[in-house]
Every structure is written in C-alpha cells, then in structure tokens.
Motif scaffolding. Sequence first.
Motif, PDB file in Angstrom:
ATOM      1  N   PRO A 178       7.455 -23.150  -6.297  1.00  0.00           N
ATOM      2  CA  PRO A 178       8.468 -23.741  -5.237  1.00  0.00           C
ATOM      3  C   PRO A 178       9.259 -24.714  -5.817  1.00  0.00           C
ATOM      4  CG  PRO A 178       6.071 -24.333  -4.661  1.00  0.00           C
ATOM      5  CD  PRO A 178       6.093 -23.444  -6.038  1.00  0.00           C
ATOM      6  N   ASP A 193       8.123 -30.079  -2.857  1.00  0.00           N
ATOM      7  CA  ASP A 193       7.959 -29.589  -1.500  1.00  0.00           C
ATOM      8  C   ASP A 193       8.622 -30.779  -0.629  1.00  0.00           C
ATOM      9  OD1 ASP A 193       5.816 -31.201  -0.242  1.00  0.00           O
ATOM     10  OD2 ASP A 193       4.569 -29.801  -1.422  1.00  0.00           O
ATOM     11  N   SER A 349       0.159 -22.720   2.183  1.00  0.00           N
ATOM     12  CA  SER A 349       1.394 -22.903   1.616  1.00  0.00           C
ATOM     13  C   SER A 349       2.402 -22.008   1.479  1.00  0.00           C
ATOM     14  CB  SER A 349       0.899 -23.589   0.189  1.00  0.00           C
ATOM     15  OG  SER A 349       0.297 -22.148  -0.225  1.00  0.00           O
ATOM     16  N   GLU A 351       2.684 -20.346  -0.841  1.00  0.00           N
ATOM     17  CA  GLU A 351       3.068 -20.448  -2.541  1.00  0.00           C
ATOM     18  C   GLU A 351       2.012 -20.120  -3.409  1.00  0.00           C
ATOM     19  OE1 GLU A 351       6.037 -21.008  -3.394  1.00  0.00           O
ATOM     20  OE2 GLU A 351       6.880 -21.932  -1.586  1.00  0.00           O
ATOM     21  N   THR A 375       4.458 -22.722   6.006  1.00  0.00           N
ATOM     22  CA  THR A 375       5.736 -23.138   5.375  1.00  0.00           C
ATOM     23  C   THR A 375       6.776 -22.431   5.581  1.00  0.00           C
ATOM     24  OG1 THR A 375       3.904 -23.904   4.016  1.00  0.00           O
ATOM     25  CG2 THR A 375       5.981 -24.331   3.171  1.00  0.00           C
ATOM     26  N   SER A 378       8.818 -20.816   2.487  1.00  0.00           N
ATOM     27  CA  SER A 378       8.008 -20.630   1.100  1.00  0.00           C
ATOM     28  C   SER A 378       8.029 -19.196   0.765  1.00  0.00           C
ATOM     29  CB  SER A 378       6.656 -20.673   1.659  1.00  0.00           C
ATOM     30  OG  SER A 378       6.257 -19.861   2.732  1.00  0.00           O
TER      31      SER A 378
END
Length: 608
Positions: A178, A193, A349, A351, A375, A378
């Motif tokens: 990310p 993030d 997440s 991710e 998220t 994401s």
Amino acid sequence: MCGIVGYTGPRDAGPVLLDGLRRLEYRGYDSAGIALVTDNGDLFVEKRAGKVAVLTDALGGGPPSAGIGLGHTRWATHGRPSDLNAHPHSDCTGRITVIHNGIVENFRELRDELVAGGHTLKSETDTEVVAHLVEDAYKGDLADAVRVALGRLEGAYALVVMHRDEPQRLVGARLNAPLIVGLGDGESFVASDAAAIIAYTKRVIFLADGDVADLTPGTATITDRLGVVVDRPIDIIPWSAEAAEKGGYAHFMLKEIHEQPAALTAAMTGRLRGESVRLEELDGIRTRLSGIDRVELIACGTAYYASLVGAALFQDWLGVPARSTVASEFRYSPPPIDARTLVVAVTQSGETADTIAAARLAGDRGAVVVAVTNTVGSAITRESHASVFLQAGPEVAVAATKTFVTQVATVVMLAADIAHQLGRLPAETERDLVGALRRLPEQAERAIELSVAAEEIADRYASAAGFMYIGRSFGYPAALEGALKIKEISYLHAEGYAAGELKHGPISLLDAEVPLVAIATRSAVYEKLISNLMEGKARDARVLAVATEGDDQIGRLATDVLWVPDTIEPLSTILAVIPLQLFAYYVAVKRGRDVDQPRNLAKSVTVE
Ligand code: M6R
C-alpha cells in the motif's frame, strides 16, 4: 509490515516525519529512520535499530531544519534489525535515498550485478539495491530514473525515493504494497496509510499497482511505469486524527475493546431495514449471486476466525457447501472454482498479501469475489467485484479486537442478505437475526461491564504455563480468537481447540499449571461442552468459563466465570470474545508486555 512517510512543503519536515512514524509504528517497529535534504542542501540520514523513541533520542535536540524528507519504520524481512539495515538506504554517491515496504525477490541477482558493476552495498537488505539501480538510471530526472529502476524489480514494493539535487521532489511507487498520496495546501505527503498524515490532510489518492507518484509541494502527478499520466480520484478520509489517538486509555487495544459497541453500531448503519438485512454494496452483482452454488471464504489470522462464522451460516442458510480456508493454503491448493463460486475475502487491512493473492486467483478462475474489509481504497477492493466495509474506524493496536467483532457481524449480514435474495432465509429467522443485531451494541457494552472481573481473574492466571481454549459450534471461533489474543500479546502458549477434539490428544497438556478456558455460552451444544469442561476439571486444570448470564450451574463447575449477555447463537461469538480480549489484555499487562506492539508482529502483513 513497514511504515512509510514522506513530506515536501513549507513545514519543517523532521517533526512531520517523526509524528508520522509514531502513528505508523504499529506497522513494524524493529528499527526506524529518517532522511532529510536540509535547508543547507545536505543529505541528513539518521537511523536506529529499535522503536521510533530510540531514533528520537538519537536525534537529541531534533532533526535539522528541512522542507523535504522520508521516514521509515521497519518490520525486518531481509537482514536482521540493526542500525545498518534500518531504512533509508542510500546509493554510492550519497545523494539518493530510498525507503521501501515489500520484498525485492530478485535482489540477490541484482546485488551481484551491481557489485560487479562497481557499486558498494553496505546493508544486508533487499531495499538497498533500489538506491543503486536509481543511481545507475539517473540522468537528471528522478521520476524517469525510478521508472527505469522499477523495470528491474520483481516482487512487491511501496517505495519512496528522494534525490539531494532535486530538493522539492519525492517519487513514490507501488506494486502489491500500500501507498497513498496526501494532498495539502502547497504541500504533499506520501505514506503507507492515512494514519501518518491525517493530522495534516484528509485528501488522499490511493495509488494503484504500477503507479508512480511524482510529488512536489502541492502537486502530484501520477503515471504508469512507462511515464504515461493516469487519472486517479481524490478520496476524503472519513475519520479524524483523534480517532487514531489513545484518548485517555493506557493502550490502543483497551481503547479499541471499549469502542466495540460503537463499531458494531457503525457496521450495521444503513444495513438493517425493517426486519431485513440489506447490503447495497451487493446490488451490482445480484445477477451473479443468484447463480452461486458454493461459497469459499479466505482470510488470515483473526479474520480467518471471523470467517468461520460466515462459512457456517452460508452453509446453513443458503444450503450450499461453504467453508473457510486460510488464504496461504487456499492459494497453493485451491479448491474447484468457477463462475458459480462466491469467494469472500475477509481482511481488516485489505493489504494482507496472502489474502490478496488468493482473491486474485479466485477472480482469475471466474469466481465472484466479495471483499469484507475495514480499509477503503485498499488492494483487496481492486481484486473484488464488490466490497463491504466494516466501518469500524481505525484500529491501531496490532492485536485485532473491534475489527474481529465487526468482521463477524458483517459476514453474518452478508450471508443473511444473500440467503434472503435467493429466497432461502425464512422470514422468522431473518426477523430474529435483525432483532438480535439491533440489540448487539448495547449487549457488547454490557459484556464489557460484566468483564470488570477480568482484571482480577487475569491476576490469578497470569503465571500459568499456558492455556487451552475450547469451544464448539459458534463458540469454536471465539476459542481460537481468545487463544490468539493471549499468544500475541502475553507470549504465553495458548491452544484454541474444538472442544470435542480435546480428548483426542491435547487433554494431555492439562494440569494445575495449564488452565482450560471454556466457551460455555448458551447453545444447542452446551451440554456437550460441559462434558468437555468436566474432562479438563478431572485433570486438575483450573477452568475459566465464559457463560451466559443466568446460567445457574456453571458457577459450580468452573473455577471462575466471565459472564456475557444472551443472544442468538450466530452472534454469540461476538459477545463471548469480549471478556477473552480483556482477559488477554490484563494477562499481558501483568506480565509487563508491550500490549500494542508485541514482539515480532506487524499490523498488516504485506509479504507472503
Ligand atoms: O488485515 P488482515 O485482517 O488481513 O490481517 C490478518 C491477520 O494478520 C490479523 O488478523 C492478525 O492475525 C492480527 N494481528 C490478530 O490480532
């Protein structure tokens, strides 16, 4: 994994970066570093093994004044945590610096080639090769050089690169890790993030795989790896900087446990209509959902345990085969998948590398893929045909709490919505479910209140040699999650087991030093569970039970009881886990552990 932050603009970059690193530290915390091009035009680098606090101490009176810089907090993959292996890494000229999250899989080959070409590499990391590749490619334009270097890399990366001679410019790039760009007023940010930059701007661009971001103060140009400009929307982060602060609690984990009633309310907002569950996010894929004949859920860690609840309900309510598999196993041993398979990827997440890879594989084989994630923007949302967000707000503690309960609530709603669409959910079942969901936030509050005993009980159990957690049916995921919480933050061994399996081996572990934690909430399998509890008691194990208020026999059977309110069985996992979270928290505190940043872990695992 690693945390990345970069800044270019009129502020003093050093404090912005250190502030960002403190907020990102949950991503990885075995070393930290910053690089600045100072107001005098020098490249300043300071990096240390240990937490951000060690770096801050090393900086003494603070970093030198600068308008641009990079910061990194590391979770080691290649090269042990040390000052030398900490990021940023520089090229031979000392003009180019790089920070990286991910793994350069072909770094050995690149390293050999660079060394043969006369470069001197100082660290054991995969990242350092990037600085030297950019050095070789540099012809006066940093973005061009980065794009050339990227062409040599295999693996995953979120990178930010800075050149001393272009003192207003940062170049970022992402592939399978990310990276977001923050747009301020006359200033630009880049970070792994939003937590790192939310105090400065809420306007962000979520970079897509293959994007290269060319940033100067107040401008952001996004291109592909060939330099062709691509258009990316600007998103607004919906939460405030305060949401990612401790707010008076001793730890983020404790705060996030107490946020669960509100998080559950948020997760259900707009999704309960009268006596029905309705997820509008599915409207674009209704036709495909109408034909599904099997459901596969994929997830890792805590999200996997949450997904077990979904698997049970999909199977029960839809009447089709449904199961959950840890993503790292699914990926290399996939089940039959076709256009009639619904794949649900559960990931806080969004991710997690294993979950993303498994979802991609499923999508490539024709499945309809739905993401359940906290998220927005994401990577998992790009692998999915529809995304259902947890709406739980930021979770900072490495040990998941509020995202577990909202994941369970969301997969329950997902299963109910699809079963309703297919006409397979009896109206009475749906009515009972909606009623129970509506009561859930208040009951979660009550579960927290009832857990006031957890601290005192933890005191008596904190010196145990290990724990055995058992549960059946919807109590089983709670047992798994309760055991994981203990393992993660207290470093005590804890086994989560299907209660019926206890007698097939693990019962030999039980004795006066290894307590049994039994999820004994009201259910159709309550009596069976009690038999398993008695098996443990007969082996001299202390028994800590999680039981439903009003159960008047459990007090005679268990050594200690943590009480929870009554609910329908599919939601009992949510309430049962709350006292277990608090129990794990207090055991860890008593043992003097670093609750929010336990050793060897990182919040999101962006490597396989
Ligand atoms: O972000 P994800 O939900 O995909 O993360 C999966 C696991 O890494 C995560 O749940 C992990 O097990 C937590 N630290 C548990 O507390």
